[in-house]
Design an enzyme around this catalytic site. Structure first.
Site, mmCIF file in Angstrom:
data_model
loop_
_atom_site.group_PDB
_atom_site.id
_atom_site.type_symbol
_atom_site.label_atom_id
_atom_site.label_comp_id
_atom_site.label_asym_id
_atom_site.label_seq_id
_atom_site.Cartn_x
_atom_site.Cartn_y
_atom_site.Cartn_z
ATOM 1 N N ARG A 196 0.833 -1.204 0.000
ATOM 2 C CA ARG A 196 0.000 0.000 0.000
ATOM 3 C C ARG A 196 0.869 1.256 0.000
ATOM 4 N NH1 ARG A 196 -4.376 -0.255 4.670
ATOM 5 N NH2 ARG A 196 -5.000 1.717 3.665
ATOM 6 N N CYS A 255 -1.451 6.003 9.171
ATOM 7 C CA CYS A 255 -1.828 4.683 8.650
ATOM 8 C C CYS A 255 -2.907 4.895 7.602
ATOM 9 C CB CYS A 255 -2.289 3.765 9.777
ATOM 10 S SG CYS A 255 -3.684 4.413 10.732
#
Length: 297
Positions: A196, A255
Site C-alpha cells: 500500500r 496509517c
C-alpha cells in the site's frame, strides 16, 4: 482504602501482561475496557461465535464511542464533550488504572490508549495479546459486560489533576502541518503494508489514491506483532531502533485512517520515545485530497 496496584514497568511503558491483569483484576481502582471495531483492515479478523468477556470489563466501540462520527474525516478524534460523556459513563476518576484490551489481540486498543492519553489520563495501559492471550491461559471469563453508569446519573465533570478533561490538540497533527513539520526535522512513520505504501495495490477505500506522503517511511504494524501480540521488549527495541532515529523530534504516526498508526506509536512509548503525534486523518484523508502531493518510491 483503595488498593493501589503496582505496574511492573516505568510510568511511560503502556503494556501490561495477562499475568499482571489476572493478579490485579479485583483491585478497586483497576478498570478494564474492551475496545473493539466493526471493520478490521490489515489483518485477518478473529470471529467469535460467542465472544467471552474478561470479568468486570466494560465495552466501547472505538469507531462509534471514541471517534466523531458526525465529522467528514474518517475516525476523527472525538470531541471533548463526547469523551466527557464516555468517561463519566465508565465511572473513571483520577485514581483509575485503566487497562484496555482488544478482541483481535492487538488492533484497536492502542487507538483507545492514545485517545485516553490525548485527554490527559496517565494511568492507562494496553493488555498485550488482549482477549486471545487471556483465553490462551485458560483464565476465567464472563458472559456479559459491566453496565455503564446511567446517563441520568451523570451530573459531574471528569477531572484529571486539577483540570477538567479536554483534548490536548498538540498530540494530534493536521494535514496542513505535516510537510512543514517534516521540513523542520520531524519523522513520519506510515504503518501500512509496503504494498500500500508504494502504491502497488489499490487502497481498500473507494476514491483514495495509492502511494504515501512524501518524506514518510514505512514500518508495517504487522512486523511488530506475532501471534496477535507484541513481540518481546528486546525485539521491539531492536526493530524500532533499526528503523527510527530516536533523535527525530517529533515522531508522527500515520496509517489508513488513524487506527493502526497507534499500534506502532505505542511501541515508541514502550521503548522510551514519547514525543509523538498522531495524524488521525492519515491516508484516507491525504489520499482523497488531490491538492496534496503523493509519492510511490
Amino acid at each position: 482504602m483503595i488498593k493501589q496496584p503496582h505496574i511492573d514497568n516505568n510510568a511511560t511503558k503502556p503494556l501490561v501482561s495477562v499475568a499482571w491483569l489476572h493478579q490485579h483484576l479485583d483491585d478497586d481502582n483497576v478498570l478494564v475496557i474492551e475496545c473493539d471495531m466493526n471493520k478490521i483492515i490489515g489483518i485477518e479478523p478473529l470471529v467469535y461465535q460467542h465472544k467471552p468477556v474478561i470479568p468486570g470489563a466494560y465495552y466501547v466501540n472505538v469507531e462509534i464511542d471514541l471517534c466523531d462520527s458526525t465529522h467528514a474525516q474518517l475516525h476523527k478524534m472525538a470531541s471533548t464533550e463526547q469523551m466527557q460523556r464516555v468517561f463519566l459513563s465508565l465511572g473513571i476518576d483520577t485514581d483509575s488504572v485503566i487497562v484496555l484490551y482488544d478482541a483481535q489481540g492487538i488492533y484497536s486498543a492502542p487507538r483507545a490508549w492514545w485517545t485516553f492519553k490525548c485527554f490527559g489520563f496517565q494511568h492507562v495501559y494496553v493488555l498485550n495479546g488482549g482477549l486471545p492471550a487471556w483465553l490462551e491461559q485458560g483464565l476465567p471469563t464472563s458472559e456479559s459486560y459491566q453496565f455503564p453508569v446511567s446517563e441520568t446519573n451523570i451530573q459531574r465533570q471528569v477531572i484529571v489533576g486539577n483540570d477538567e478533561v479536554e483534548l490536548n490538540s498538540h498530540m494530534l497533527i493536521d494535514k496542513n502541518d505535516i510537510l512543514p513539520a517534516l521540513n523542520q526535522g520531524a519523522k513520519l512513520v506510515d504503518v501500512r503494508s509496503k504494498e500500500r505504501f508504494y502504491g502497488q495495490v489499490n487502497e481498500p477505500r473507494p476514491g483514495v489514491r495509492s502511494g504515501h506522503i512524501p518524506g514518510a517511511q514505512c514500518l508495517p504494524f504487522t512486523s511488530l506483532l506475532a501471534n496477535r501480540r507484541y513481540i518481546d521488549d528486546n525485539q521491539l527495541d531492536e526493530a524500532f531502533s533499526n528503523y527510527v532515529d530516536a533523535t527525530a523530534q517529533p515522531l508522527i504516526f500515520s496509517c489508513g485512517s488513524g487506527i493502526t498508526a497507534c499500534i506502532v506509536m505505542l511501541v515508541a512509548w514502550q521503548v522510551g520515545l514519547t514525543h509523538t503525534t498522531l495524524y488521525d486523518g492519515s491516508w484516507a484523508e491525504w489520499g482523497s485530497d488531490h491538492s496534496l502531493p503523493i509519492a510511490t518510491a
